[in-house]
Design a protein around this motif. Structure first.
Motif, short mmCIF file in Angstrom:
data_model
loop_
_atom_site.label_atom_id
_atom_site.label_comp_id
_atom_site.label_asym_id
_atom_site.label_seq_id
_atom_site.Cartn_x
_atom_site.Cartn_y
_atom_site.Cartn_z
N THR A 115 74.07 -42.33 54.89
CA THR A 115 74.27 -41.39 55.99
C THR A 115 74.26 -42.17 57.29
N VAL A 116 75.08 -41.74 58.24
CA VAL A 116 75.12 -42.37 59.56
C VAL A 116 74.95 -41.32 60.63
N THR A 117 74.09 -41.60 61.61
CA THR A 117 74.03 -40.82 62.83
C THR A 117 74.28 -41.77 64.00
N PHE A 118 74.97 -41.30 65.01
CA PHE A 118 75.31 -42.16 66.14
C PHE A 118 74.25 -42.04 67.23
N ALA A 119 73.86 -43.19 67.77
CA ALA A 119 72.91 -43.22 68.88
C ALA A 119 73.65 -42.82 70.15
N LEU A 120 73.45 -41.59 70.59
CA LEU A 120 74.23 -41.02 71.68
C LEU A 120 73.34 -40.66 72.86
N MET A 121 73.91 -40.68 74.04
CA MET A 121 73.28 -40.06 75.20
C MET A 121 73.66 -38.58 75.18
N PRO A 122 72.75 -37.69 75.58
CA PRO A 122 73.04 -36.26 75.48
C PRO A 122 74.32 -35.80 76.18
N ASP A 123 74.68 -36.46 77.29
CA ASP A 123 75.82 -35.98 78.06
C ASP A 123 77.15 -36.62 77.66
N GLU A 124 77.18 -37.35 76.55
CA GLU A 124 78.45 -37.90 76.09
C GLU A 124 79.36 -36.77 75.62
N SER A 125 80.63 -36.89 75.90
CA SER A 125 81.55 -35.79 75.63
C SER A 125 81.99 -35.75 74.17
N ARG A 126 82.53 -34.62 73.79
CA ARG A 126 83.08 -34.44 72.45
C ARG A 126 84.13 -35.50 72.16
N VAL A 129 82.48 -38.88 71.31
CA VAL A 129 81.83 -38.88 70.00
C VAL A 129 82.87 -38.84 68.88
N ALA A 130 83.93 -38.07 69.08
CA ALA A 130 85.00 -38.01 68.08
C ALA A 130 85.63 -39.39 67.89
N ARG A 131 85.77 -40.14 68.98
CA ARG A 131 86.32 -41.49 68.86
C ARG A 131 85.39 -42.40 68.06
N LEU A 132 84.08 -42.31 68.33
CA LEU A 132 83.11 -43.09 67.56
C LEU A 132 83.20 -42.77 66.07
N ALA A 133 83.25 -41.48 65.77
CA ALA A 133 83.30 -41.07 64.36
C ALA A 133 84.59 -41.52 63.70
N SER A 134 85.69 -41.42 64.42
CA SER A 134 86.98 -41.85 63.87
C SER A 134 86.98 -43.35 63.59
N ASP A 135 86.45 -44.12 64.53
CA ASP A 135 86.37 -45.58 64.34
C ASP A 135 85.51 -45.91 63.11
N ALA A 148 87.07 -45.32 59.68
CA ALA A 148 88.05 -46.33 59.28
C ALA A 148 87.43 -47.43 58.44
N ILE A 149 86.09 -47.58 58.51
CA ILE A 149 85.43 -48.65 57.74
C ILE A 149 84.47 -48.12 56.69
N GLY A 150 84.07 -46.84 56.79
CA GLY A 150 83.09 -46.32 55.83
C GLY A 150 83.19 -44.82 55.66
N ASP A 151 83.19 -44.35 54.44
CA ASP A 151 83.27 -42.93 54.13
C ASP A 151 81.89 -42.43 53.74
N LEU A 152 81.00 -42.27 54.73
CA LEU A 152 79.63 -41.84 54.50
C LEU A 152 79.40 -40.45 55.09
N GLU A 153 78.27 -39.85 54.71
CA GLU A 153 77.86 -38.60 55.34
C GLU A 153 77.59 -38.85 56.82
N LEU A 154 78.15 -38.01 57.69
CA LEU A 154 77.92 -38.13 59.13
C LEU A 154 76.93 -37.07 59.57
N ALA A 155 75.86 -37.51 60.24
CA ALA A 155 74.81 -36.61 60.70
C ALA A 155 74.89 -36.49 62.23
N LEU A 156 74.63 -35.29 62.73
CA LEU A 156 74.64 -35.05 64.17
C LEU A 156 73.27 -34.56 64.61
#
Length: 268
Positions: free
Chosen positions: A162-173, A176-182, A185-193
């Motif tokens: 599972t992967v969760t991204f270390a985000l600042m609260p005010d980062e835009s959709r 975050v969508a760009r981070l997840a898309s990138d 491209a290298i791993g098909d894991l569960e994404l946690a928010l």
């Protein structure tokens, strides 16, 4: 692949023990999959015994959200994680990352070495390797990694479930969508928010105390969800469809309020 929804709750002990135990029971009865503990010594008892207590009380999965790799030797984290897997009959999930903002000051206060991010990542890799050796062929402890940069993402693609991204609260959709898309491209894991804000309620310990819900809404941040259950269900489904998030983590103060959301979506 569309993964089924699951929901976790960050529930540090902020009350007397009987009140916290009652809350754990209610969380379990509400359909959440996982009870999670932060790794901050100033806030609560150590995660290991706290999670073992919760697992003995309910059938919840339990996990760390997340261990800071510089705070203890890799073998010690691996040993504790393996022990929790054994004691919970395979219901423990190891959440691990390189540390929160201000980690360097905390390490200095504790007399621990301040190591650079690359060494912290290496510690995570060593921890997971030691954990796999301890688990052996009879046990498998899932690993959730908090990541941001390309090196952390590459390691997560190799060792995590599972992967969760270390985000600042005010980062835009969009960001975050760009981070997840990138990452996809290298791993098909569960994404946690990690969602620290529900409506106008900011979960303690999940976001800075000065977090302004109005600012997050204006930024189209994914750190916030509407408190209306129907609107929240629609938005959670959108986040899975458009970005890929299927595991959502909330604060304990909102867990009961969001029980209808969990009842509608869990496992679907």
């Amino acid at each position: 692949m569309t993964r089924p929804f699951r929901f976790g709750v960050v529930a540090p002990i902020r009350t007397d023990l009987p009140t916290w135990l009652d809350r754990v029971r209610r969380i379990a009865d509400s359909g959440y999959s996982t009870l999670l503990m932060p790794d901050v010594p100033q806030w609560q008892p150590a995660p290991g015994p706290t999670l073992a207590t919760a697992a003995a009380l309910t059938d919840l999965r339990v996990g760390t959200w997340v261990y800071a790799s510089p705070l203890r030797p890799a073998w010690m984290t691996a040993w504790e994680a393996h022990s929790l897997s054994l004691l919970t009959d395979g219901r423990f999930e190891l959440g691990i990352g390189t540390g929160r903002p201000g980690m360097e000051d905390e390490l200095r206060e504790k007399g621990l070495p301040v190591v650079p991010p690359t060494e912290r990542l290496a510690q995570i890799g060593e921890t997971v390797k030691a954990l796999r050796d301890l688990d052996g062929p009879e046990l498998y402890t899932p690993v959730a990694m908090a990541v941001r940069g390309p090196k952390a993402q590459a390691l997560a693609a190799e060792v995590a479930d599972t992967v969760t991204f270390a985000l600042m609260p005010d980062e835009s959709r969009v960001e975050v969508a760009r981070l997840a898309s990138d990452f996809r491209a290298i791993g098909d894991l569960e994404l946690a928010l990690h969602v620290p804000v529900i409506g106008d309620t900011v979960a303690p310990f999940m976001a800075p105390p000065d977090t302004d819900p109005a600012v997050l809404r204006a930024a189209d941040s994914l750190a916030i969800l509407p408190d209306d259950p129907a609107a929240a269900i629609e938005e959670i489904q959108r986040r899975r469809e458009e970005i890929g998030f299927s595991y959502f983590v909330f604060g304990a103060d909102c867990a009961e309020r969001f029980a209808p959301v969990v009842a509608e979506l869990a496992g679907r």
